[in-house]
Design a protein around this motif. Structure first.
Motif, PDB file in Angstrom:
ATOM      1  N   CYS A   1      -0.897  -1.818   5.262  1.00 16.14           N
ATOM      2  CA  CYS A   1      -0.963  -3.153   4.911  1.00 16.14           C
ATOM      3  C   CYS A   1      -0.050  -4.176   5.647  1.00 16.14           C
ATOM      4  N   GLY A   2       1.020  -3.627   6.260  1.00 14.17           N
ATOM      5  CA  GLY A   2       2.201  -4.243   6.753  1.00 14.17           C
ATOM      6  C   GLY A   2       3.166  -5.133   6.121  1.00 14.17           C
TER       7      GLY A   2
ATOM      8  N   CYS B   1       7.557   1.879   4.833  1.00 21.14           N
ATOM      9  CA  CYS B   1       7.122   2.967   4.127  1.00 21.14           C
ATOM     10  C   CYS B   1       6.774   4.303   4.987  1.00 21.14           C
TER      11      CYS B   1
ATOM     12  N   CYS C   1       0.751  -1.126   0.072  1.00 15.00           N
ATOM     13  CA  CYS C   1       0.128   0.052  -0.166  1.00 15.00           C
ATOM     14  C   CYS C   1       0.768   1.241  -0.072  1.00 15.00           C
ATOM     15  N   LYS C   2       2.093   1.284   0.563  1.00 11.25           N
ATOM     16  CA  LYS C   2       2.840   2.422   0.630  1.00 11.25           C
ATOM     17  C   LYS C   2       2.388   3.468   1.472  1.00 11.25           C
TER      18      LYS C   2
ATOM     19  N   CYS D   1       5.600  -4.163   4.232  1.00 10.08           N
ATOM     20  CA  CYS D   1       7.044  -3.693   4.157  1.00 10.08           C
ATOM     21  C   CYS D   1       7.759  -3.753   5.746  1.00 10.08           C
TER      22      CYS D   1
HETATM   23  S1  FES Z   1       3.698  -0.933   2.054  1.00  6.79           S
HETATM   24 FE1  FES Z   1       1.701  -1.138   3.345  1.00  6.79          FE
HETATM   25  S2  FES Z   1       2.509  -0.725   5.449  1.00  6.79           S
HETATM   26 FE2  FES Z   1       4.129  -0.418   4.162  1.00  6.79          FE
END
Ligand code: FES
Lengths: 108, 373
Positions: free
Chosen positions: A51-52, A86, A46-47, A54
């Motif tokens: 989403c967790g 992120c 998701c950046k 990364c």
């Molecule tokens: S890419 Fe989703 S939390 Fe960092």
């Protein structure tokens, strides 16, 4: 006192524990965007910190979290040093542990 | 080029100030905010065929000046406050039966006192510009720390305190999926969507907080609950309007919030209507772009949804055309069409057919087929 006037360096170095990969992060940039910019296959989705994917573990050094990690990470993970790449801006040279193979696993 | 790129994003702050001045000048000027909305719809429709890419210099750097654009975004907080204060001031006069006479302040003449009709104009103007200005609350919701708090305050002033967390943790993660209340499934109209999306996002935010607090062993009924805190940020507005006009004040504030939230949900509706995502990452195909020139500049590139949802961390002035699904017209023009649901369904059908054929994955196509029966 003099530390107050000392300018922090323009770049910080990131080292990954499980490999000999290292790359630079421009001051103020996120760990994830710098990793991707350097061609590191860092897992992400998701950046925006939701989403967790990364997730990685900060082994050494300092970062500034941009969002509260508590929505995505468990307290135990946070205590163990897990961070969201992120949403992390390095504030010193850092060493990080990340599972680069995580990229191959996909969730919704 | 740098000047042109940065100045073109100042339309909303500039027009919001004009709407505020209109309410202050009184009389029929209170309708200026409504007139500007109509004017924008006209400009957007006339320029709908002009689509421009983002501007970068030879080295690929954007011309956007971060400090300037951030200052403008932060400046929108006092603008939002001023929108409410001037409306409350007019409600106070209305309630006090202040005589409608021409007065003067620092050499400027204005109408003291206000008629019921013009108070309606002031309320709609205030609601419309609170709704349009929400784009800054959105942008700041992605921009960390101080920006995040300013986003929450801006959204609270617009009666959308739930938005900031739901947008980041729900909409961006679950886009195009049935778990995302802000994605409108095919067949839903904008009115139903505004209600369901608002309530769904607020519910999500509450559950998110409940889970976060329970991880820490705390109860959801806690001042640390950011869902509750967000609504508490709206409290000063309620106190101001109750003080200014009792029931009339409450009705006016409620109207402002309904209009602002309706516009916010209209953006969600137009950005993702009917698009489907099964599993896997969000891709460009899961959003509609509305990037005609006036929409791009006015809405600080929020219409470049395809790029925004894939690069959520990217500043608005760097978002670009990624050749995703595109309605071909701007938000103002499309908004008018969405207000008439049968017209909107007829308009959008060929775009949905095209999406099913050219963009959808096999799994997404299967889901789309269910909607066509
Ligand atoms: S890419 Fe989703 S939390 Fe960092």
């Amino acid at each position: 006192m003099l530390n107050f006037f000392r300018r922090s360096p323009a770049n910080f170095e990131v080292n990954l524990t499980e490999s000999d990969i290292s790359f630079n992060v421009k001051r103020g940039d996120s760990l994830l965007s710098s990793a991707l910019g350097a061609g590191v296959p860092w897992p992400f989705k998701c950046k925006v910190g939701s989403c967790g994917k990364c997730k990685c573990r900060l082994v050494d050094g300092k970062i500034k979290p941009q969002l509260d990690f508590g929505y995505v990470l468990d307290i135990s993970e946070i205590n163990e040093g897990y961070i969201l790449a992120c949403q992390s801006v390095p504030k010193s040279d850092i060493t990080v542990s990340v599972n680069l193979n995580e990229n191959k696993v996909s969730r919704k | 080029m740098k000047f042109y790129v940065n100045v073109r994003y100042l339309i909303v702050p500039f027009m919001s100030l004009i709407a505020i001045l209109g309410i202050l000048f009184g009389g029929s000027y209170t309708w200026v905010g409504v007139g500007l909305f109509a004017l924008n719809t006209l400009i957007d429709t006339l320029t709908r065929n002009i689509h421009l890419p983002a501007d970068f210099d030879d080295s690929g750097e954007s011309y956007g000046i971060k400090k300037l654009q951030y200052s403008v975004m932060f400046f929108m907080l006092p603008v939002f406050i001023a929108l409410q204060v001037v409306l409350a001031y007019r409600i106070f006069q209305y309630n006090a039966d202040a005589p409608i006479v021409i007065s003067s302040f620092l050499g400027f003449s204005y109408q003291a006192g206000i008629s019921g009709f013009n108070l309606i104009g002031a309320t709609i103007s205030s609601g419309l510009w609170a709704g349009l200005g929400i784009i800054y609350g959105h942008e700041l919701s992605h921009n960390k720390k101080e920006g995040f708090l300013v986003s929450r305050l801006i959204m609270a002033l617009s009666g959308a305190a739930h938005f900031t967390y739901a947008h980041v943790y729900n909409h961006h993660l679950d886009l195009g999926h049935e778990d995302d209340p802000a994605t409108a499934p095919r067949g839903r109209n904008i009115y139903t969507h505004a209600w369901l999306s608002h309530m769904g996002q607020s519910r999500f935010s509450y559950i998110l907080e409940q889970q976060r607090l329970s991880k820490r062993g705390s109860s959801a009924l806690n001042i640390d609950n950011r869902w509750i805190l967000g609504y508490l940020y709206s409290l000063p507005s309620i106190v101001l309007f109750v003080w200014a006009g009792g029931a009339v004040g409450v009705a006016a504030l409620f109207s402002v919030w309904v209009i602002a939230n309706f516009l916010l949900e209209a953006l969600n509706f137009m950005g993702h209507y009917g698009l489907i995502r099964k599993d896997g990452p969000v891709e460009h195909r899961h959003s509609w772009d509305n990037d005609s020139v006036f929409t791009s500049w006015f809405f600080i590139e929020i219409g470049r949804q395809c790029d925004h949802h894939v690069r959520g961390e990217t500043y608005f002035w760097e978002l670009d055309d990624v050749e995703g699904p595109n309605y071909g017209i701007g938000y103002f023009s499309l908004f008018v069409i969405t207000l008439i649901p049968p017209l909107f369904r007829a308009y959008v059908q060929k775009y949905l057919d095209n999406w099913d054929e050219k963009y959808a994955s096999a799994e997404e196509k299967l889901i789309a087929q269910k909607f066509s029966h």
